[in-house]
Scaffold this motif. Structure first.
Motif, PDB file in Angstrom:
ATOM      1  N   VAL A 120      75.699  -7.657 -89.342  1.00 30.58           N
ATOM      2  CA  VAL A 120      75.313  -6.257 -89.135  1.00 30.58           C
ATOM      3  C   VAL A 120      75.590  -5.444 -90.396  1.00 30.58           C
ATOM      4  O   VAL A 120      74.761  -4.630 -90.832  1.00 30.58           O
ATOM      5  CB  VAL A 120      76.058  -5.667 -87.924  1.00 30.58           C
ATOM      6  CG1 VAL A 120      75.848  -4.163 -87.827  1.00 30.58           C
ATOM      7  CG2 VAL A 120      75.600  -6.345 -86.633  1.00 30.58           C
ATOM      8  N   ALA A 121      76.745  -5.667 -91.003  1.00 23.69           N
ATOM      9  CA  ALA A 121      77.092  -4.952 -92.230  1.00 23.69           C
ATOM     10  C   ALA A 121      76.148  -5.313 -93.371  1.00 23.69           C
ATOM     11  O   ALA A 121      75.730  -4.437 -94.152  1.00 23.69           O
ATOM     12  CB  ALA A 121      78.540  -5.253 -92.614  1.00 23.69           C
ATOM     13  N   GLU A 122      75.797  -6.591 -93.493  1.00 21.57           N
ATOM     14  CA  GLU A 122      74.866  -7.027 -94.537  1.00 21.57           C
ATOM     15  C   GLU A 122      73.515  -6.337 -94.384  1.00 21.57           C
ATOM     16  O   GLU A 122      72.939  -5.828 -95.364  1.00 21.57           O
ATOM     17  CB  GLU A 122      74.658  -8.541 -94.464  1.00 21.57           C
ATOM     18  CG  GLU A 122      75.831  -9.376 -94.922  1.00 21.57           C
ATOM     19  CD  GLU A 122      75.605 -10.850 -94.631  1.00 21.57           C
ATOM     20  OE1 GLU A 122      76.586 -11.600 -94.657  1.00 21.57           O
ATOM     21  OE2 GLU A 122      74.441 -11.246 -94.366  1.00 21.57           O
ATOM     22  N   GLU A 165      71.793  -3.732 -96.889  1.00 26.18           N
ATOM     23  CA  GLU A 165      70.552  -4.167 -97.538  1.00 26.18           C
ATOM     24  C   GLU A 165      69.369  -3.256 -97.208  1.00 26.18           C
ATOM     25  O   GLU A 165      68.542  -2.956 -98.063  1.00 26.18           O
ATOM     26  CB  GLU A 165      70.243  -5.601 -97.081  1.00 26.18           C
ATOM     27  CG  GLU A 165      69.071  -6.247 -97.775  1.00 26.18           C
ATOM     28  CD  GLU A 165      68.860  -7.675 -97.313  1.00 26.18           C
ATOM     29  OE1 GLU A 165      67.804  -8.243 -97.623  1.00 26.18           O
ATOM     30  OE2 GLU A 165      69.754  -8.227 -96.623  1.00 26.18           O
ATOM     31  N   LEU A 166      69.295  -2.812 -95.951  1.00 26.26           N
ATOM     32  CA  LEU A 166      68.117  -2.071 -95.484  1.00 26.26           C
ATOM     33  C   LEU A 166      68.344  -0.568 -95.412  1.00 26.26           C
ATOM     34  O   LEU A 166      67.431   0.184 -95.088  1.00 26.26           O
ATOM     35  CB  LEU A 166      67.685  -2.591 -94.110  1.00 26.26           C
ATOM     36  CG  LEU A 166      67.401  -4.097 -94.040  1.00 26.26           C
ATOM     37  CD1 LEU A 166      67.083  -4.501 -92.609  1.00 26.26           C
ATOM     38  CD2 LEU A 166      66.255  -4.482 -94.964  1.00 26.26           C
ATOM     39  N   GLY A 222      66.240   4.800 -93.400  1.00 28.56           N
ATOM     40  CA  GLY A 222      64.866   4.333 -93.330  1.00 28.56           C
ATOM     41  C   GLY A 222      64.664   3.160 -92.402  1.00 28.56           C
ATOM     42  O   GLY A 222      63.532   2.763 -92.131  1.00 28.56           O
ATOM     43  N   PHE A 223      65.739   2.548 -91.884  1.00 26.98           N
ATOM     44  CA  PHE A 223      65.578   1.427 -90.958  1.00 26.98           C
ATOM     45  C   PHE A 223      66.373   1.722 -89.694  1.00 26.98           C
ATOM     46  O   PHE A 223      67.524   2.162 -89.769  1.00 26.98           O
ATOM     47  CB  PHE A 223      66.055   0.114 -91.583  1.00 26.98           C
ATOM     48  CG  PHE A 223      65.437  -1.097 -90.934  1.00 26.98           C
ATOM     49  CD1 PHE A 223      64.213  -1.569 -91.369  1.00 26.98           C
ATOM     50  CD2 PHE A 223      66.056  -1.723 -89.872  1.00 26.98           C
ATOM     51  CE1 PHE A 223      63.618  -2.668 -90.761  1.00 26.98           C
ATOM     52  CE2 PHE A 223      65.469  -2.816 -89.254  1.00 26.98           C
ATOM     53  CZ  PHE A 223      64.244  -3.299 -89.703  1.00 26.98           C
ATOM     54  N   LEU A 232      66.027  -8.661 -89.467  1.00 23.91           N
ATOM     55  CA  LEU A 232      66.081  -9.975 -90.098  1.00 23.91           C
ATOM     56  C   LEU A 232      64.785 -10.271 -90.848  1.00 23.91           C
ATOM     57  O   LEU A 232      64.807 -10.827 -91.956  1.00 23.91           O
ATOM     58  CB  LEU A 232      66.357 -11.049 -89.050  1.00 23.91           C
ATOM     59  CG  LEU A 232      67.765 -11.045 -88.447  1.00 23.91           C
ATOM     60  CD1 LEU A 232      67.805 -11.888 -87.175  1.00 23.91           C
ATOM     61  CD2 LEU A 232      68.795 -11.551 -89.448  1.00 23.91           C
ATOM     62  N   LEU A 233      63.644  -9.914 -90.248  1.00 30.36           N
ATOM     63  CA  LEU A 233      62.363 -10.116 -90.927  1.00 30.36           C
ATOM     64  C   LEU A 233      62.253  -9.239 -92.175  1.00 30.36           C
ATOM     65  O   LEU A 233      61.734  -9.674 -93.209  1.00 30.36           O
ATOM     66  CB  LEU A 233      61.207  -9.814 -89.973  1.00 30.36           C
ATOM     67  CG  LEU A 233      60.885 -10.881 -88.927  1.00 30.36           C
ATOM     68  CD1 LEU A 233      59.812 -10.371 -87.977  1.00 30.36           C
ATOM     69  CD2 LEU A 233      60.427 -12.179 -89.591  1.00 30.36           C
ATOM     70  N   ALA A 234      62.725  -8.003 -92.075  1.00 28.68           N
ATOM     71  CA  ALA A 234      62.695  -7.120 -93.240  1.00 28.68           C
ATOM     72  C   ALA A 234      63.545  -7.690 -94.367  1.00 28.68           C
ATOM     73  O   ALA A 234      63.161  -7.646 -95.548  1.00 28.68           O
ATOM     74  CB  ALA A 234      63.185  -5.732 -92.858  1.00 28.68           C
ATOM     75  N   SER A 235      64.691  -8.238 -94.009  1.00 24.91           N
ATOM     76  CA  SER A 235      65.551  -8.870 -95.008  1.00 24.91           C
ATOM     77  C   SER A 235      64.869 -10.085 -95.614  1.00 24.91           C
ATOM     78  O   SER A 235      64.953 -10.321 -96.832  1.00 24.91           O
ATOM     79  CB  SER A 235      66.880  -9.263 -94.369  1.00 24.91           C
ATOM     80  OG  SER A 235      67.694  -9.975 -95.273  1.00 24.91           O
ATOM     81  N   ALA A 236      64.188 -10.865 -94.772  1.00 22.94           N
ATOM     82  CA  ALA A 236      63.459 -12.036 -95.278  1.00 22.94           C
ATOM     83  C   ALA A 236      62.373 -11.607 -96.261  1.00 22.94           C
ATOM     84  O   ALA A 236      62.173 -12.243 -97.306  1.00 22.94           O
ATOM     85  CB  ALA A 236      62.857 -12.814 -94.111  1.00 22.94           C
TER      86      ALA A 236
END
Length: 409
Positions: free
Chosen positions: A73-75, A79-80, A86-87, A164-168
């Protein structure tokens, strides 16, 4: 262009697999025949549980997941951009869970199950009725036993999968929706990509992460995989003050999750959402991909929920929905390479635990794919175990109905 990996399925397990692989430097494309996270991921309650798992490999994976979720969750927030950046938030809530017996006959098995879990390292605290009512003031004071599980948590499943998809994507992955996989590209015995309704997609490897549709997709790829759909329904109340503080379910829930019976099994699972609604589950039955709601199932769920929380008798149901869970005969996920078919990898079969176990399953798959040391023993989840390759392959029960499925993964 040939990519390193094609991931079939953009639910939370496919999203987690794509993220883990892309973050290791692999070129990844995710394919889904409908919108991302619109299948099983969108039709569950977002449970992150250790409380419903007895000692064994799935519990080990769940304990690893419980420890991993806070850092994940922190990552993702870092990241986003997190809330306000915005996320949307994924609504991770480590609120704990309470399991209660509502009958004299159910008290002993609940206590015995909790004792076995404690032996495996689970924080399972048997509490008396007074403490249970302090945790949940609206709980039926006639309960006969209760166990408090502070390690249980909840998340908004679609938001988590989308994150997760946004991070990918940030790691270089491509996500293509509205693309149906119809067959395999082969070089001899090896799978070297997939044929789709939008053309061929060559790849070094294919990861099958299509949830309850994995058996159907596997058949299109020329492989037998005994993953069957297990239907479940959920009732949603209108918004109300935040009365139910934790995840609460009756002791029958564990038996329902571990049953291999195709017939209807119901139990009471009650929890509030951040939006102020109350989710009421749960049911399990194997009826293929039949997506018709059954009033008798909803009545049973409502009656059981009222036994736990009498105030729900006056609550209004706003809507109901159903989804399909990927069932495997031994109730364990399938994660890893398929030794029968070089180039094919599998991440599926989590049944109702896919939200909680999805991220660590994706990381386990990526570890195996890249030769890294896995955080948990992968052997119990291998594709070639007896319960998978030796199962009665009525795996595609309901496969002839796949074109009418509204909740495709």
């Amino acid at each position: 262009m040939t990519v390193d990996v094609v991931v079939v399925g953009a639910g939370i397990v496919g999203a987690a697999s794509a993220r883990a692989l892309a973050r290791r430097g692999l070129r990844v494309t995710v394919l889904d025949r409908r919108a991302a996270a619109s299948g099983t991921t969108a039709h569950g309650e977002g449970n992150l549980l250790v409380s419903d798992k007895g000692p064994g490999p799935e519990l080990v994976l769940a304990q690893h997941a419980a420890a991993r979720w806070p850092s994940l969750v922190a990552e993702l927030a870092d990241e986003l951009g997190g809330p306000g950046g915005g996320f949307p938030p994924i609504e991770y809530d480590p609120k704990g869970g309470l399991v209660a017996a509502t009958t004299v006959e159910g008290a002993g098995p609940l206590r015995e199950f909790a004792a076995r879990q404690r032996g495996a390292g689970v924080d399972a605290r048997e509490v008396d009725v007074a403490v249970a009512l302090d945790l949940e003031p609206e709980l039926n004071p006639g309960i006969t036993a209760a166990v408090w599980y502070p390690e249980d948590a909840q998340v908004q499943p679609v938001a988590a999968a989308e994150a997760l998809l946004a991070s990918a994507r940030r790691a270089g992955a491509t996500v293509r929706t509205g693309v149906d996989v119809v067959g395999a590209l082969r070089d001899g015995d090896r799978i070297v990509g997939v044929r789709t309704t939008a053309g061929d997609v060559p790849a070094g490897a294919v990861v099958l992460a299509a949830g309850p549709w994995s058996g159907v997709v596997a058949e299109r790829l020329g492989v037998v995989l005994p993953v069957r759909p297990r239907r479940g329904m959920v009732l949603v109340t209108t918004r109300m003050p935040h009365v139910v503080r934790h995840k609460v379910y009756d002791g029958d829930y564990v038996g329902a999750t571990q049953s291999g019976d195709a017939a209807l099994r119901t139990s009471s699972v009650v929890e509030s959402t951040a939006a102020g609604t109350v989710l009421i589950g749960s049911s399990r039955e194997q009826v293929g991909f039949d997506d018709r709601l059954r009033a008798v199932v909803l009545r049973e769920m409502a009656a059981r929920a009222i036994r736990l929380f009498p105030f729900l008798a006056a609550a209004s149901a706003m809507r109901t929905y159903l989804g399909f869970r990927p069932y495997v005969p031994d109730h364990l996920p399938i994660v890893g390479p398929d030794p029968r078919t070089p180039g094919l990898w599998v991440a599926t079969g989590h049944e109702g635990a896919g939200i909680g176990l999805g991220p660590v399953s994706g990381e386990l798959l990526a570890d195996l794919f890249t030769g890294a040391a896995p955080a948990v023993d992968p052997a119990p989840f291998r594709v070639d175990r007896p319960a998978v390759v030796g199962a009665d392959h009525g795996a595609h029960h309901g496969a002839d109905q796949t074109e009418t499925i509204a909740e495709a993964s």
